[in-house]
Enzyme design. Structure first.
Site, PDB file in Angstrom:
ATOM      1  N   ASN A   7      90.404  11.990  29.659  1.00 27.93           N
ATOM      2  CA  ASN A   7      89.585  10.824  29.310  1.00 27.93           C
ATOM      3  C   ASN A   7      88.924  11.102  27.975  1.00 27.93           C
ATOM      4  OD1 ASN A   7      90.249   9.866  31.814  1.00 27.93           O
ATOM      5  ND2 ASN A   7      88.181   9.981  32.674  1.00 27.93           N
ATOM      6  N   ARG A  30      96.352   3.202  37.230  1.00 24.36           N
ATOM      7  CA  ARG A  30      95.573   4.324  37.747  1.00 24.36           C
ATOM      8  C   ARG A  30      94.384   3.766  38.528  1.00 24.36           C
ATOM      9  NH1 ARG A  30      90.923   7.556  35.185  1.00 24.36           N
ATOM     10  NH2 ARG A  30      90.671   9.222  36.688  1.00 24.36           N
ATOM     11  N   GLU A  55      91.991   7.695  30.565  1.00 26.12           N
ATOM     12  CA  GLU A  55      90.995   6.690  30.178  1.00 26.12           C
ATOM     13  C   GLU A  55      90.721   6.759  28.688  1.00 26.12           C
ATOM     14  OE1 GLU A  55      87.196   6.758  32.270  1.00 26.12           O
ATOM     15  OE2 GLU A  55      88.207   7.203  34.155  1.00 26.12           O
ATOM     16  N   TYR A 106      86.607   9.041  24.835  1.00 26.45           N
ATOM     17  CA  TYR A 106      85.982   7.805  24.350  1.00 26.45           C
ATOM     18  C   TYR A 106      85.370   7.928  22.965  1.00 26.45           C
ATOM     19  CZ  TYR A 106      86.160   5.846  29.102  1.00 26.45           C
ATOM     20  OH  TYR A 106      86.580   5.355  30.311  1.00 26.45           O
TER      21      TYR A 106
HETATM   22  C1  GBH Z   1      84.160   7.447  32.387  1.00 28.35           C
HETATM   23  O1  GBH Z   1      83.216   8.424  32.087  1.00 28.35           O
HETATM   24  C2  GBH Z   1      84.279   7.279  33.881  1.00 28.35           C
HETATM   25  O2  GBH Z   1      85.366   8.014  34.375  1.00 28.35           O
HETATM   26  C3  GBH Z   1      84.397   5.845  34.316  1.00 28.35           C
HETATM   27  O3  GBH Z   1      84.192   5.752  35.693  1.00 28.35           O
HETATM   28  C4  GBH Z   1      83.426   5.001  33.527  1.00 28.35           C
HETATM   29  O4  GBH Z   1      83.402   3.675  33.966  1.00 28.35           O
HETATM   30  C5  GBH Z   1      83.848   5.068  32.077  1.00 28.35           C
HETATM   31  O5  GBH Z   1      83.777   6.367  31.628  1.00 28.35           O
HETATM   32  C6  GBH Z   1      82.979   4.244  31.134  1.00 28.35           C
HETATM   33  O6  GBH Z   1      81.693   4.761  31.058  1.00 28.35           O
HETATM   34  O7  GBH Z   1      74.094   7.164  29.459  1.00 28.35           O
HETATM   35  O8  GBH Z   1      73.709   8.834  27.777  1.00 28.35           O
HETATM   36  O9  GBH Z   1      73.399   9.419  30.093  1.00 28.35           O
HETATM   37  C7  GBH Z   1      82.961   8.615  30.688  1.00 28.35           C
HETATM   38  C8  GBH Z   1      81.984   9.737  30.457  1.00 28.35           C
HETATM   39  C9  GBH Z   1      79.814  10.492  31.055  1.00 28.35           C
HETATM   40  C10 GBH Z   1      80.067   8.549  29.723  1.00 28.35           C
HETATM   41  C11 GBH Z   1      78.373  10.105  31.317  1.00 28.35           C
HETATM   42  C12 GBH Z   1      78.632   8.157  29.994  1.00 28.35           C
HETATM   43  C13 GBH Z   1      76.440   8.974  30.450  1.00 28.35           C
HETATM   44  C14 GBH Z   1      75.783   9.120  29.125  1.00 28.35           C
HETATM   45  N1  GBH Z   1      80.629   9.325  30.785  1.00 28.35           N
HETATM   46  N2  GBH Z   1      77.840   9.343  30.218  1.00 28.35           N
HETATM   47  S1  GBH Z   1      74.111   8.599  29.113  1.00 28.35           S
END
Ligand code: GBH
Length: 508
Positions: A337, A106, A406, A339
């Site tokens: 996605n 992807r 993801e 996490y």
């Molecule tokens: C994904 O977002 C993205 O699609 C990808 O590009 C990225 O590299 C990957 O995650 C890993 O981060 O720092 O407390 O403000 C995941 C969702 C949303 C997670 C925004 C981090 C910021 C939180 N992301 N969030 S904060």
């Protein structure tokens, strides 16, 4: 929407040719195995890996502009000018993928590399050449390309017109999608229109990510609204003009962190549902629900707050009946996605003079201290939240076909990343349970990411890669971590090996 039996066959047809022969022995030894048709892959995104930000006709994107104008806002003051230089390393990167034994890759396409000004009257031939080369190299290696049309790097010239807050953007996105389907439709069969609208609308148009300095409670909602319109338009065009000739499928990637009530109280349960609706339902309800349109709790909360704040109309825009219809059912599968997990408590709303998304949602979000940490403040290891997320989607959106686009974890640099092996293993066990015990329909899983890359506002300080990238070496050398060896075993056998993980993380 396609008839699901037909769709099943279709997905299997597209993904199965790349699946490696799986060992019957594993089944007999009762290992945790996925089906022969289940695909393993890895994910990346253009701005995070390509570099070559202004090379051979590529136009400026909002991330180029933002990181150049405000290096101080990025944690380590770096930018994606060079990143992993993947623009120059098509063969080398596909070799890494091939060594991993993955069935799909992807990646995302940079809008301003294809259309330097964002508009389709000026197509950059070098951009077309670059992605053609990548796609051909993947296909030669029997790796299915899965392409995301938009992973946050909007052409700056379109931002100058208001970007995702200007309704005209939907037409320009449709033009861009047409260029992609005309040029790559014969070789790419799995498409995602957008990656994580929650992130680029909330953190971008309502927060500190590019384009930066916007207004939450207004621009984030406009962004979401126009993104949803654009998605519906592109899906309908694809369905009518490209499906038959390209034999492809199209979805959209949404992110759902699991929202678990902090206590068993009714208020906190309700807070969890409200958070799911605001953070996921915002995009999922218009596309994946029977009724379409925004979730009722979101509609009523933003309408009521807007009224109390003295606005003549809701800050959350309204769809026309035709728009609701065009957006509802505009998918062949859901890209997901996932996490981590959060706890929810009911907020204590004070009616603020300054409206915001958080104020409208009115939920307090936290994480448990004893959930294992990663190297990202927002990401703790909670495998059971993955299973709950998948089940919640199954229950609320009529059990759609899902591609996990993801899942991953950031850790300190280092090749012996046992914690990453444990993370993936535990999340895959949770996924296995969701499929085989709960009946969720997941047909593939992508680890984020193939290699360390430019982690947006965190610069190069957070590393998610199966391959470590040495940013001090002139070649940006990629070296496989232990987790790469683990994932190779998973991708090649379809089973979870028992000689890597030490099972630190529980799945229930
Ligand atoms: C994904 O977002 C993205 O699609 C990808 O590009 C990225 O590299 C990957 O995650 C890993 O981060 O720092 O407390 O403000 C995941 C969702 C949303 C997670 C925004 C981090 C910021 C939180 N992301 N969030 S904060």
């Amino acid at each position: 929407m396609l008839n699901s039996i037909y769709l099943n066959c279709f997905i299997y047809f597209i993904l199965v040719f790349s699946v490696q022969a799986r060992d019957l022995k594993n089944v007999l030894e009762s290992k945790t195995c996925f089906s022969n048709y289940f695909a393993f892959g890895v994910a990346t995104a253009s701005y995070q890996i390509e570099g070559a930000w202004n090379v051979s006709g590529k136009g400026e994107s909002i991330w180029d502009r933002y990181t150049h104008e405000h290096p101080e806002r990025v944690f380590d003051h770096h930018n994606g000018d060079v990143a992993d230089a993947s623009y120059y390393k098509v063969k080398e990167d596909v070799r890494l993928l091939s060594q991993l034994g993955v069935g799909f890759y992807r990646f995302s396409i940079s809008w301003s590399r294809i259309l330097p000004d964002g508009l389709s009257n000026n197509v950059n031939e070098d951009g077309i050449r670059y992605y053609k080369e990548l796609i051909d190299e993947l296909r030669k290696n029997k790796i299915t390309p899965v392409a995301t049309m938009y992973h946050w790097d909007l052409p700056q010239s379109l931002q100058d017109l208001g970007g995702w807050t200007n309704p005209i953007i939907a037409d320009y996105f449709l033009d861009y999608a047409r260029v992609l389907l005309d040029n790559f439709g014969d070789t790419v069969q799995v498409w995602l229109t957008f990656n994580e609208p929650l992130s680029f609308c909330s953190d971008g148009y309502g927060g500190d990510d590019a384009p930066g300095g916007r207004s939450s409670g207004f621009e984030d909602y406009m962004c979401g609204h126009n993104m949803l319109r654009a998605h519906g338009m592109v899906y309908r065009m694809f369905d009518q003009k490209y499906r038959n000739t390209t034999k492809g499928i199209m979805g959209v990637t949404l992110n759902l962190p699991w929202m678990e009530p902090a206590t068993t109280s009714q208020e906190d349960q309700k807070a969890a549902d409200t958070a799911r609706q605001f953070m996921f339902g915002w995009f999922a309800h218009p596309i994946f629900s029977q009724d379409g349109d925004y979730p009722a709790v979101m509609r009523s909360a933003v309408d009521a707050n807007s009224k109390r704040q003295g606005f003549p109309r809701s800050r959350l825009p309204k769809f026309t009946a035709e728009e609701v219809k065009a957006i509802r059912g505009s998918y062949d599968f859901m890209g997901l996605n996932h996490y981590t997990t959060y706890l929810t408590k009911q907020g204590s709303r004070k009616i603020k003079t300054k409206p915001s998304f958080d104020d409208d949602m009115n939920v307090r979000i936290s994480q448990k201290d004893d959930w294992p940490k990663s190297n990202s403040t927002w990401l703790r290891v909670v495998p059971w939240g993955f299973r709950k997320s998948l089940n919640w989607i199954k229950a609320n959106y009529n059990n759609p076909q899902i591609l996990v686009t993801e899942n991953g974890v950031s850790l300190e640099p280092g090749l012996h990343d046992t914690k990453r092996v444990n993370y993936i293993d535990a999340y895959l066990r949770a996924l296995h349970a969701a499929i085989f015990k709960d009946g969720c329909r997941v047909f593939g899983y992508a680890y984020w990411s193939l290699m360390d890359n430019f982690e947006w506002m965190r610069g190069f300080s957070e590393r998610f890669g199966l391959y470590e990238v040495d940013y001090k070496s002139p070649n940006l050398t990629r070296t496989p971590r232990l987790s790469a060896k683990y994932f190779t075993s998973v991708a090649k056998t379809g089973c979870l090996p028992d000689d890597f993980a030490d099972y630190t993380y529980k799945t229930d």
